[in-house]
Design an enzyme around this catalytic site. Structure first.
Site, PDB file in Angstrom:
ATOM      1  N   ALA A  24       0.807  -1.229   0.000  1.00  0.00           N
ATOM      2  CA  ALA A  24       0.000   0.000   0.000  1.00  0.00           C
ATOM      3  C   ALA A  24       0.838   1.276   0.000  1.00  0.00           C
ATOM      4  O   ALA A  24       0.389   2.334  -0.428  1.00  0.00           O
ATOM      5  CB  ALA A  24      -0.938  -0.026   1.214  1.00  0.00           C
ATOM      6  N   HIS A 120      -3.859 -10.183  -3.174  1.00  0.00           N
ATOM      7  CA  HIS A 120      -4.955  -9.837  -2.260  1.00  0.00           C
ATOM      8  C   HIS A 120      -6.201  -9.436  -3.037  1.00  0.00           C
ATOM      9  O   HIS A 120      -7.074  -8.758  -2.521  1.00  0.00           O
ATOM     10  CB  HIS A 120      -4.535  -8.712  -1.291  1.00  0.00           C
ATOM     11  N   CYS A 128     -20.503 -13.799  -7.747  1.00  0.00           N
ATOM     12  CA  CYS A 128     -21.572 -14.486  -7.016  1.00  0.00           C
ATOM     13  C   CYS A 128     -20.989 -15.677  -6.263  1.00  0.00           C
ATOM     14  O   CYS A 128     -20.281 -16.513  -6.844  1.00  0.00           O
ATOM     15  CB  CYS A 128     -22.636 -14.973  -8.005  1.00  0.00           C
ATOM     16  N   CYS A 153     -27.001 -11.804  -7.470  1.00  0.00           N
ATOM     17  CA  CYS A 153     -26.629 -12.252  -8.812  1.00  0.00           C
ATOM     18  C   CYS A 153     -27.853 -12.226  -9.720  1.00  0.00           C
ATOM     19  O   CYS A 153     -28.946 -12.673  -9.309  1.00  0.00           O
ATOM     20  CB  CYS A 153     -26.080 -13.682  -8.701  1.00  0.00           C
ATOM     21  N   CYS A 156     -28.529 -16.256 -10.664  1.00  0.00           N
ATOM     22  CA  CYS A 156     -29.078 -17.278  -9.740  1.00  0.00           C
ATOM     23  C   CYS A 156     -29.556 -16.689  -8.423  1.00  0.00           C
ATOM     24  O   CYS A 156     -29.896 -17.418  -7.497  1.00  0.00           O
ATOM     25  CB  CYS A 156     -27.986 -18.334  -9.463  1.00  0.00           C
TER      26      CYS A 156
END
Ligand code: APR
Length: 247
Positions: A24, A120, A128, A153, A156
């Site tokens: 970072a 990361h 989903c 989603c 689904c």
């Protein structure tokens, strides 16, 4: 600092394969706070377990999408800085091969870097948890703004979550690739990371040689061939000029 720059440049020139590990700290110059810098680090103000953990995401989605998710969204407009740009040029010139990054801000890619292993995860989209279907982060945000929390989603109706590795998650498959790349490399250039978080910090342990470019101290300073405790953009600028013989 100049003697250290020359030493780093000769280590790069003597290496067949150089890998870079970023954290970072290289994005603070793009306006994204890091996590552990005294006073300014994000974790000085927010409890990471509350903000970016799968426990909060799954059990308290209202809280997650109100706080943690907003942190991710805040990074989407950031621009790469000189460090990202020079690393991209060093890749194009063949000085470095792979960039392993702990950063989720997509700034290496925005600067044109290839071979970026985002150990990361990243903020470009979510997925989903039931069927794996991806959803761009802006689309997720549209749903959240319409109070669809968690976002669902469209295939689904499963819960959609960010593609960021959060506390409680396993690391993505690209971490195994990063491990192999670092095992093979002659030099690992570590920059903008406190090396506090395992298992990524172990990459500094397995590399034959490391150099560290970091304002603060790190847990692996004793192992480094060279340590430059300075702003990454200034150090990278000097390294690149020395590499190109422009000093
Ligand atoms: N140039 C060089 N170093 C810098 C700069 C800069 N401009 N700005 C900050 N730094 C240094 C700080 O001194 C600090 O040692 O960068 C380091 C950043 O360390 P952290 O804040 O711990 O960030 P990082 O190491 O990337 O954190 C690893 O922790 O919370 C998790 O998932 C999160 O990926 C993150 C992981």
């Amino acid at each position: 600092m100049d003697a250290k720059i020359k030493e780093i440049v000769s280590l790069i020139k003597d290496s067949n394969k150089v890998v870079v590990l970023t954290g970072a700290g290289i994005s603070t110059e793009s306006g994204i706070p890091d996590f552990r810098s005294p006073e300014t680090g994000l974790w000085e103000k927010i409890d990471p377990m509350e903000a970016l953990s799968t426990a909060v995401l799954m059990n308290r989605p209202e809280k997650f999408y109100k706080q943690g998710f907003q942190l991710l969204l805040g990074m989407t407009d950031a621009k790469p800085n000189l460090t990202h740009e020079i690393l991209s040029k060093m890749q194009d010139d063949g000085y470095i091969s792979t960039i392993v990054t702990q950063n989720i801000d997509n700034l290496h890619q925005k600067a044109g870097s290839k071979n970026v292993l985002e150990v990361h995860g990243h903020i470009r989209d979510g997925y989903c948890i039931k069927c794996g279907k991806k959803m761009p982060i802006d689309h997720m945000n549209e749903k959240i703004k319409k109070k669809e929390i968690p976002p669902r989603c469209e295939g689904c109706n499963g819960v959609v979550r960010p593609s960021v590795v959060m506390f409680g998650d396993a690391l993505p498959p690209c971490f195994d690739q990063a491990w192999k790349e670092v095992e093979k490399c002659d030099l690992l250039m570590v920059m903008g990371t406190s090396l506090e978080v395992a298992p990524v910090s172990h990459l500094a342990q397995i590399s034959k040689k490391i150099v560290i470019i970091n304002i603060g101290k790190t847990a692996y300073d004793k192992k480094a061939e060279v340590i430059v405790n300075h702003k990454a953009s200034e150090v990278l600028n000097k390294i690149y000029k020395e590499l190109k013989g422009r000093n």
